[in-house]
Scaffold this active site. Structure first.
Site, short mmCIF file in Angstrom:
data_model
loop_
_atom_site.label_atom_id
_atom_site.label_comp_id
_atom_site.label_asym_id
_atom_site.label_seq_id
_atom_site.Cartn_x
_atom_site.Cartn_y
_atom_site.Cartn_z
N TYR A 1 -30.26 -2.62 14.01
CA TYR A 1 -29.49 -2.46 15.25
C TYR A 1 -28.31 -3.42 15.31
O TYR A 1 -27.26 -3.09 15.86
CB TYR A 1 -30.41 -2.66 16.46
CG TYR A 1 -31.28 -1.45 16.73
CD1 TYR A 1 -30.74 -0.16 16.70
CD2 TYR A 1 -32.64 -1.57 17.02
CE1 TYR A 1 -31.53 0.96 16.95
CE2 TYR A 1 -33.43 -0.46 17.27
CZ TYR A 1 -32.87 0.80 17.23
OH TYR A 1 -33.64 1.90 17.47
N ASP B 1 -30.71 -20.11 11.65
CA ASP B 1 -32.15 -19.92 11.86
C ASP B 1 -32.44 -20.25 13.31
O ASP B 1 -32.42 -21.42 13.72
CB ASP B 1 -33.00 -20.77 10.92
CG ASP B 1 -34.46 -20.29 10.96
OD1 ASP B 1 -34.92 -19.92 12.07
OD2 ASP B 1 -35.12 -20.25 9.91
N LEU C 1 -32.28 -7.00 22.28
CA LEU C 1 -33.02 -5.77 22.00
C LEU C 1 -34.49 -5.98 22.28
O LEU C 1 -35.09 -6.95 21.79
CB LEU C 1 -32.87 -5.40 20.51
CG LEU C 1 -31.65 -4.63 20.03
CD1 LEU C 1 -31.53 -3.30 20.74
CD2 LEU C 1 -30.38 -5.41 20.18
N TYR D 1 -38.50 -3.88 23.22
CA TYR D 1 -39.29 -2.71 22.84
C TYR D 1 -40.35 -2.46 23.90
O TYR D 1 -40.90 -3.39 24.49
CB TYR D 1 -39.94 -2.95 21.46
CG TYR D 1 -40.67 -1.75 20.91
CD1 TYR D 1 -40.09 -0.49 20.90
CD2 TYR D 1 -41.97 -1.88 20.41
CE1 TYR D 1 -40.75 0.61 20.41
CE2 TYR D 1 -42.66 -0.78 19.91
CZ TYR D 1 -42.04 0.46 19.90
OH TYR D 1 -42.72 1.55 19.42
N TYR E 1 -48.38 -2.93 17.39
CA TYR E 1 -47.30 -3.90 17.60
C TYR E 1 -47.95 -5.21 18.04
O TYR E 1 -47.94 -5.58 19.21
CB TYR E 1 -46.34 -3.36 18.66
CG TYR E 1 -44.98 -4.05 18.71
CD1 TYR E 1 -44.04 -3.83 17.71
CD2 TYR E 1 -44.63 -4.87 19.77
CE1 TYR E 1 -42.78 -4.43 17.78
CE2 TYR E 1 -43.38 -5.48 19.84
CZ TYR E 1 -42.47 -5.24 18.83
OH TYR E 1 -41.23 -5.83 18.90
N LYS F 1 -41.84 -9.67 23.70
CA LYS F 1 -40.87 -8.76 24.32
C LYS F 1 -40.99 -8.81 25.85
O LYS F 1 -39.99 -8.67 26.56
CB LYS F 1 -41.05 -7.33 23.80
CG LYS F 1 -40.66 -7.15 22.34
CD LYS F 1 -39.25 -7.64 22.04
CE LYS F 1 -38.75 -7.20 20.67
NZ LYS F 1 -37.45 -7.83 20.32
P1 NAD Z 1 -33.44 -5.94 11.45
O1 NAD Z 1 -34.29 -6.29 10.29
O2 NAD Z 1 -32.14 -5.29 11.17
O3 NAD Z 1 -33.11 -7.20 12.35
C1 NAD Z 1 -33.92 -8.30 12.52
C2 NAD Z 1 -33.11 -9.49 12.05
O4 NAD Z 1 -33.68 -10.71 12.49
C3 NAD Z 1 -33.02 -9.59 10.52
O5 NAD Z 1 -31.66 -9.60 10.13
C4 NAD Z 1 -33.67 -10.92 10.23
O6 NAD Z 1 -33.07 -11.57 9.12
C5 NAD Z 1 -33.40 -11.67 11.52
N1 NAD Z 1 -34.23 -12.84 11.76
C6 NAD Z 1 -35.58 -12.96 11.70
N2 NAD Z 1 -35.95 -14.22 12.01
C7 NAD Z 1 -34.81 -14.91 12.28
C8 NAD Z 1 -34.53 -16.26 12.64
N3 NAD Z 1 -35.51 -17.15 12.79
N4 NAD Z 1 -33.24 -16.64 12.84
C9 NAD Z 1 -32.24 -15.75 12.68
N5 NAD Z 1 -32.44 -14.46 12.34
C10 NAD Z 1 -33.71 -14.04 12.13
O7 NAD Z 1 -34.37 -5.05 12.38
P2 NAD Z 1 -34.14 -4.36 13.80
O8 NAD Z 1 -35.31 -3.48 13.97
O9 NAD Z 1 -32.78 -3.78 13.90
O10 NAD Z 1 -34.29 -5.56 14.82
C11 NAD Z 1 -33.29 -5.99 15.72
C12 NAD Z 1 -33.87 -6.10 17.12
O11 NAD Z 1 -34.20 -4.79 17.59
C13 NAD Z 1 -35.16 -6.93 17.20
O12 NAD Z 1 -35.16 -7.69 18.39
C14 NAD Z 1 -36.22 -5.85 17.30
O13 NAD Z 1 -37.41 -6.30 17.90
C15 NAD Z 1 -35.49 -4.84 18.15
N6 NAD Z 1 -36.09 -3.49 18.21
C16 NAD Z 1 -36.30 -2.78 17.07
C17 NAD Z 1 -36.87 -1.52 17.15
C18 NAD Z 1 -37.10 -0.71 15.90
O14 NAD Z 1 -37.82 0.29 15.95
N7 NAD Z 1 -36.50 -1.06 14.77
C19 NAD Z 1 -37.22 -0.97 18.39
C20 NAD Z 1 -36.98 -1.71 19.55
C21 NAD Z 1 -36.42 -2.98 19.45
#
Ligand code: NAD
Length: 286
Positions: A16, A73, A170, A172, A182, A190
């Site tokens: 996302y 981080d 973001l 969920y 989950y 969340k």
């Molecule tokens: P994604 O893997 O693209 O993004 C998650 C990112 O978080 C990764 O780039 C990872 O390197 C980074 N990350 C993890 N720990 C970290 C830290 N300590 N410091 C900095 N960066 C860190 O996956 P995504 O699914 O696009 O996730 C993005 C957001 O969307 C998240 O909050 C996720 O919970 C939320 N979300 C995802 C979904 C889904 O189905 N994919 C649904 C609802 C919400």
């Protein structure tokens, strides 16, 4: 002048965060990203080698430009918080100034201010364990990486955000409905993120004229989601049961985010906005 956005949580072109970056770039914003330190090398190498060029394409045919990639981080606020084993870890040793405070300082030094802050990151080391089997450390780690990381980012960036700016995260629906699978305290994380969205909307609104919203997104087969293990089932379930029967694309979330950080949504703050083909509105699966 165009707006400047800092997007935390971009490490490939599937998630996302990447889609939000593209929507904001297409709307004319300058893009800065924060990339998780252990993923930085491969992300920068792939960018440089043109691996993402196809997905960098914007609707007008130009390629999204990322002005600068910052190592980040978000579970560490200040250098003194970083434990020795992380400092010595070879995936971290090659980078510097990646705690939240230092990244905000670097962005201030490099650009002076930003208008838009995006939090698109989450991590729960025990996500595949049911809550009932989750350890205290696993639970706290999920909250630290997925909820407090937003509090910390906003806290450190809001002083350099221009009034009228906005932030988005973001979330969920597992925060408010039972989504078996989950786990690891991610549902709790969340719920905290959504509650904090309201409190922070008040505090940042009153003090800085900054809006704070969160998007409750439907399922996407991102890198993070694949690690949970049930994402294909969730995508199928959504397709079968949502009012709009199509697969959700990351761009749809990107576009909603662009709206929520733009003046078009100037009266929206403290909100959870569903971008999920309407699945949240269903009472039963059919
Ligand atoms: P994604 O893997 O693209 O993004 C998650 C990112 O978080 C990764 O780039 C990872 O390197 C980074 N990350 C993890 N720990 C970290 C830290 N300590 N410091 C900095 N960066 C860190 O996956 P995504 O699914 O696009 O996730 C993005 C957001 O969307 C998240 O909050 C996720 O919970 C939320 N979300 C995802 C979904 C889904 O189905 N994919 C649904 C609802 C919400």
């Amino acid at each position: 002048r165009g707006k400047r956005a800092f997007i935390a949580g971009v490490a490939d072109d599937n998630g996302y965060g990447w889609a939000i970056a593209k929507s904001l770039a297409a709307a004319g914003a300058e893009i800065l990203v924060g990339t998780w330190v252990p993923a930085l090398n491969i992300f920068e190498t792939s960018l440089r080698r043109g691996k993402f060029d196809e997905s960098r394409k914007l609707p007008n045919g130009s390629l999204m430009q990322i002005t600068k990639v910052y190592p980040l981080d978000a579970v560490y606020d200040r250098p003194e918080d970083v434990p020795e084993d992380i400092k010595k870890n070879k995936r971290y040793a090659g980078s510097s100034k990646w705690t939240v405070q230092e990244v905000a300082e670097s962005v201030k030094q490099d650009f002076g201010s930003i208008d838009i802050l995006v939090h698109s990151l989450a991590n729960g080391p025990e996500v595949s364990k049911p809550l009932l089997e989750t350890s205290r450390n696993g639970y706290l780690a999920a909250i630290s990486a997925s909820s407090y990381s937003f509090v910390s980012l906003l806290k450190h960036f809001v002083p350099i955000m221009n009034p009228g700016g906005a932030s988005i995260s973001l979330t969920y629906i597992a925060s408010e409905r039972i989504i078996p699978g989950y786990g690891g305290g991610m549902s709790s994380a969340k719920a905290a993120l959504e509650s904090d969205t309201q409190v922070l909307a008040f505090e940042a609104g009153r003090k800085y004229k900054i809006r704070v919203n969160t998007i409750s997104a439907g399922p996407l087969g991102s890198r993070a989601a694949k690690a949970i293990g049930f994402i294909d089932k969730m995508i199928e379930y959504s397709f079968a049961n949502a009012p709009i029967q199509k697969e959700l694309s990351a761009d749809e979330v990107g576009n909603a985010a662009a709206f929520l950080v733009s003046p078009l949504s100037s009266a929206i703050t403290g909100a959870v906005v569903y971008v999920d083909n309407g699945l949240n509105a269903m009472g039963v699966g059919i």
